[in-house]
Design a protein around this motif. Structure first.
Motif, PDB file in Angstrom:
ATOM      1  N   MET A  77      -3.376   3.178   2.222  1.00  0.00           N
ATOM      2  CA  MET A  77      -4.613   2.477   1.886  1.00  0.00           C
ATOM      3  C   MET A  77      -5.626   3.528   1.453  1.00  0.00           C
ATOM      4  N   ASP A  78      -5.997   3.486   0.190  1.00  0.00           N
ATOM      5  CA  ASP A  78      -6.922   4.464  -0.377  1.00  0.00           C
ATOM      6  C   ASP A  78      -8.348   4.027  -0.053  1.00  0.00           C
ATOM      7  N   ALA A  79      -8.857   4.518   1.076  1.00  0.00           N
ATOM      8  CA  ALA A  79     -10.198   4.125   1.522  1.00  0.00           C
ATOM      9  C   ALA A  79     -11.300   4.946   0.862  1.00  0.00           C
ATOM     10  N   ASP A  80     -10.920   5.891   0.025  1.00  0.00           N
ATOM     11  CA  ASP A  80     -11.917   6.628  -0.758  1.00  0.00           C
ATOM     12  C   ASP A  80     -12.251   5.768  -1.970  1.00  0.00           C
ATOM     13  N   VAL A  81     -12.990   4.687  -1.713  1.00  0.00           N
ATOM     14  CA  VAL A  81     -13.171   3.613  -2.685  1.00  0.00           C
ATOM     15  C   VAL A  81     -13.834   4.087  -3.966  1.00  0.00           C
ATOM     16  N   THR A  82     -14.811   4.976  -3.854  1.00  0.00           N
ATOM     17  CA  THR A  82     -15.540   5.416  -5.043  1.00  0.00           C
ATOM     18  C   THR A  82     -14.925   6.648  -5.701  1.00  0.00           C
ATOM     19  N   GLY A  83     -13.928   7.240  -5.086  1.00  0.00           N
ATOM     20  CA  GLY A  83     -13.259   8.400  -5.680  1.00  0.00           C
ATOM     21  C   GLY A  83     -11.764   8.338  -5.468  1.00  0.00           C
ATOM     22  N   PRO A  84     -11.120   7.224  -5.883  1.00  0.00           N
ATOM     23  CA  PRO A  84      -9.699   7.023  -5.592  1.00  0.00           C
ATOM     24  C   PRO A  84      -8.793   7.901  -6.436  1.00  0.00           C
ATOM     25  N   SER A  85      -7.756   8.457  -5.816  1.00  0.00           N
ATOM     26  CA  SER A  85      -6.833   9.299  -6.585  1.00  0.00           C
ATOM     27  C   SER A  85      -5.386   9.156  -6.130  1.00  0.00           C
ATOM     28  N   ILE A  86      -5.139   8.376  -5.087  1.00  0.00           N
ATOM     29  CA  ILE A  86      -3.774   8.206  -4.587  1.00  0.00           C
ATOM     30  C   ILE A  86      -2.821   7.642  -5.652  1.00  0.00           C
ATOM     31  N   PRO A  87      -3.204   6.602  -6.412  1.00  0.00           N
ATOM     32  CA  PRO A  87      -2.251   6.054  -7.391  1.00  0.00           C
ATOM     33  C   PRO A  87      -1.745   7.087  -8.381  1.00  0.00           C
ATOM     34  N   LYS A  88      -2.629   7.980  -8.846  1.00  0.00           N
ATOM     35  CA  LYS A  88      -2.238   8.999  -9.814  1.00  0.00           C
ATOM     36  C   LYS A  88      -1.141   9.893  -9.253  1.00  0.00           C
ATOM     37  N   ALA A  89      -1.268  10.263  -7.986  1.00  0.00           N
ATOM     38  CA  ALA A  89      -0.312  11.189  -7.384  1.00  0.00           C
ATOM     39  C   ALA A  89       1.088  10.596  -7.296  1.00  0.00           C
ATOM     40  N   PHE A  90       1.180   9.276  -7.168  1.00  0.00           N
ATOM     41  CA  PHE A  90       2.477   8.623  -7.032  1.00  0.00           C
ATOM     42  C   PHE A  90       2.899   7.855  -8.280  1.00  0.00           C
ATOM     43  N   GLY A  91       2.091   7.929  -9.328  1.00  0.00           N
ATOM     44  CA  GLY A  91       2.441   7.243 -10.561  1.00  0.00           C
ATOM     45  C   GLY A  91       2.365   5.734 -10.481  1.00  0.00           C
ATOM     46  N   ALA A  92       1.556   5.203  -9.556  1.00  0.00           N
ATOM     47  CA  ALA A  92       1.418   3.756  -9.412  1.00  0.00           C
ATOM     48  C   ALA A  92       0.471   3.213 -10.478  1.00  0.00           C
ATOM     49  N   LYS A  93       0.785   2.036 -11.006  1.00  0.00           N
ATOM     50  CA  LYS A  93      -0.002   1.444 -12.076  1.00  0.00           C
ATOM     51  C   LYS A  93      -0.482   0.045 -11.689  1.00  0.00           C
ATOM     52  N   GLY A  94      -1.651  -0.341 -12.216  1.00  0.00           N
ATOM     53  CA  GLY A  94      -2.152  -1.700 -12.100  1.00  0.00           C
ATOM     54  C   GLY A  94      -1.904  -2.422 -13.421  1.00  0.00           C
ATOM     55  N   PRO A  95      -2.385  -3.639 -13.582  1.00  0.00           N
ATOM     56  CA  PRO A  95      -3.109  -4.397 -12.564  1.00  0.00           C
ATOM     57  C   PRO A  95      -2.160  -5.003 -11.536  1.00  0.00           C
ATOM     58  N   LEU A  96      -2.710  -5.324 -10.355  1.00  0.00           N
ATOM     59  CA  LEU A  96      -1.926  -5.922  -9.291  1.00  0.00           C
ATOM     60  C   LEU A  96      -1.911  -7.439  -9.436  1.00  0.00           C
ATOM     61  N   CYS A  97      -0.930  -8.060  -8.827  1.00  0.00           N
ATOM     62  CA  CYS A  97      -0.862  -9.517  -8.834  1.00  0.00           C
ATOM     63  C   CYS A  97      -0.957 -10.024  -7.395  1.00  0.00           C
ATOM     64  N   ALA A  98      -1.141 -11.317  -7.242  1.00  0.00           N
ATOM     65  CA  ALA A  98      -1.318 -11.900  -5.917  1.00  0.00           C
ATOM     66  C   ALA A  98      -0.507 -13.183  -5.800  1.00  0.00           C
ATOM     67  N   ASP A  99      -0.277 -13.614  -4.548  1.00  0.00           N
ATOM     68  CA  ASP A  99       0.337 -14.911  -4.289  1.00  0.00           C
ATOM     69  C   ASP A  99      -0.482 -15.634  -3.232  1.00  0.00           C
ATOM     70  N   GLN A 100       0.071 -16.676  -2.624  1.00  0.00           N
ATOM     71  CA  GLN A 100      -0.701 -17.473  -1.680  1.00  0.00           C
ATOM     72  C   GLN A 100      -1.032 -16.719  -0.397  1.00  0.00           C
ATOM     73  N   ASN A 101      -0.322 -15.645  -0.129  1.00  0.00           N
ATOM     74  CA  ASN A 101      -0.571 -14.880   1.094  1.00  0.00           C
ATOM     75  C   ASN A 101      -1.611 -13.788   0.911  1.00  0.00           C
ATOM     76  N   GLY A 102      -1.704 -13.239  -0.294  1.00  0.00           N
ATOM     77  CA  GLY A 102      -2.631 -12.152  -0.536  1.00  0.00           C
ATOM     78  C   GLY A 102      -2.238 -11.359  -1.762  1.00  0.00           C
ATOM     79  N   MET A 103      -2.790 -10.163  -1.872  1.00  0.00           N
ATOM     80  CA  MET A 103      -2.524  -9.304  -3.026  1.00  0.00           C
ATOM     81  C   MET A 103      -1.303  -8.431  -2.771  1.00  0.00           C
ATOM     82  N   ASN A 104      -0.464  -8.283  -3.773  1.00  0.00           N
ATOM     83  CA  ASN A 104       0.692  -7.398  -3.653  1.00  0.00           C
ATOM     84  C   ASN A 104       0.276  -5.961  -3.955  1.00  0.00           C
ATOM     85  N   PRO A 105       0.705  -5.000  -3.146  1.00  0.00           N
ATOM     86  CA  PRO A 105       0.315  -3.604  -3.385  1.00  0.00           C
ATOM     87  C   PRO A 105       1.015  -3.025  -4.606  1.00  0.00           C
ATOM     88  N   GLY A 106       0.461  -1.931  -5.115  1.00  0.00           N
ATOM     89  CA  GLY A 106       1.155  -1.182  -6.147  1.00  0.00           C
ATOM     90  C   GLY A 106       2.311  -0.414  -5.541  1.00  0.00           C
TER      91      GLY A 106
END
Length: 293
Positions: A77-106
């Motif tokens: 969970m990247d709690a550095d909300v205003t300076g996020p960099s975790i996705p870059k390090a792991f090559g994760a891409k958005g946008p994210l999608c959601a279902d009836q339970n909640g949002m699916n993570p990258g």
């Protein structure tokens, strides 16, 4: 006279807490957040630093990579909300999608699950300039409105310093403990003390200290050079009774792999074993722990 302070908070209570059988904090302690109905966490770990620039996010990434290498299912969970960099390090891409339970993570390299503001933005270089209450609301949603599934570890990468975000995570989330990150400078050691003391005041266990950028090792002669001065992590760990301590070198390979979105390929050569052992020694949550704390 009847005690009329029962519903007051520690911030508003004006009576002498020493005169009653329970402190204001005990009488008003809020329940911790719980994950959504399709998620569970065996262990929740915060990674903190008292100041920026010491490589806290890199250490978070490397801890996640080592845990995954050991066969654990890990989310960040990247709690550095205003300076996020975790996705870059792991090559994760958005946008994210959601279902009836909640949002699916990258999903990043090696299957790590990630939630971050950068996965919600149309462009990853868009600025995020939100005030404290908005950030607090986002963190709550990151924790309990994401379909994490069943994780062995949820690592929470904090922003630097002792700000609203740190207080929100300490107070509202079922942390099993924190790992703090420093660099080999006396000033940084002092600031580590601020974060450690705050954690102790709030009843959060400090599990380990990682001294990052402790040395540079020459490729040719293999001599270690202490660019920022002699390492002080061991001394700082002893001073604040931090049970586990590890050092990491300065290594350009880390930056290269972050840029390539493949930080799990970095080999820490066992350097983080004391911290990993401390995390593995923690008892696991049983179902319902998070909601009951």
């Amino acid at each position: 006279m009847a005690d009329d302070t029962t519903n007051q908070t520690p911030d508003t209570c004006s009576h002498n807490c020493g005169s009653c059988s329970a402190s204001c904090g005990e009488r008003t302690a809020p329940s911790k957040l719980a994950p959504n109905s399709v998620s569970s966490f065996k262990k929740v770990i915060g990674v903190v630093s008292g100041k920026g620039g010491v490589g806290k996010t890199s250490v978070t990434c490397l801890l996640a990579s080592e845990l995954m290498r050991a066969g654990k299912k890990v989310g960040i969970m990247d709690a550095d909300v205003t300076g996020p960099s975790i996705p870059k390090a792991f090559g994760a891409k958005g946008p994210l999608c959601a279902d009836q339970n909640g949002m699916n993570p990258g999903i990043g390299a090696e299957g790590v699950e990630i939630i971050s503001t950068n996965l919600l933005l149309p462009q990853d270089d868009m600025p995020v300039a939100w005030r404290g209450p908005v950030v607090t609301g986002i963190l709550t949603q990151f924790f309990n409105q994401v379909n994490w599934g069943d994780l062995d570890y949820l690592l929470i990468d904090m922003p630097p310093g002792t700000s609203d975000t740190l207080l929100t995570v300490f107070q509202q989330m079922p942390l099993d403990g924190i790992v703090t990150v420093s660099a080999p400078q006396e000033l940084v050691g002092m600031i580590v003390g601020k974060a450690v003391n705050l954690a102790q005041e709030m009843g959060v266990s400090v599990l380990g200290l990682v001294e990052n950028m402790a040395y540079f090792e020459c490729d040719e002669c293999h001599k270690r050079h202490f660019i920022f001065g002699e390492p002080q992590g061991e001394e700082v760990a002893k001073k604040y009774n931090i049970p586990a301590y590890a050092t990491l070198p300065m290594d350009s390979a880390v930056a290269a792999l972050v840029d390539a979105g493949n930080i799990p390929a970095y080999d820490v050569k066992g350097a983080l074993k004391p911290i990993i052992d401390a995390l593995e020694a923690l008892p696991e949550h049983v179902e319902g722990d998070a909601a009951a704390e």
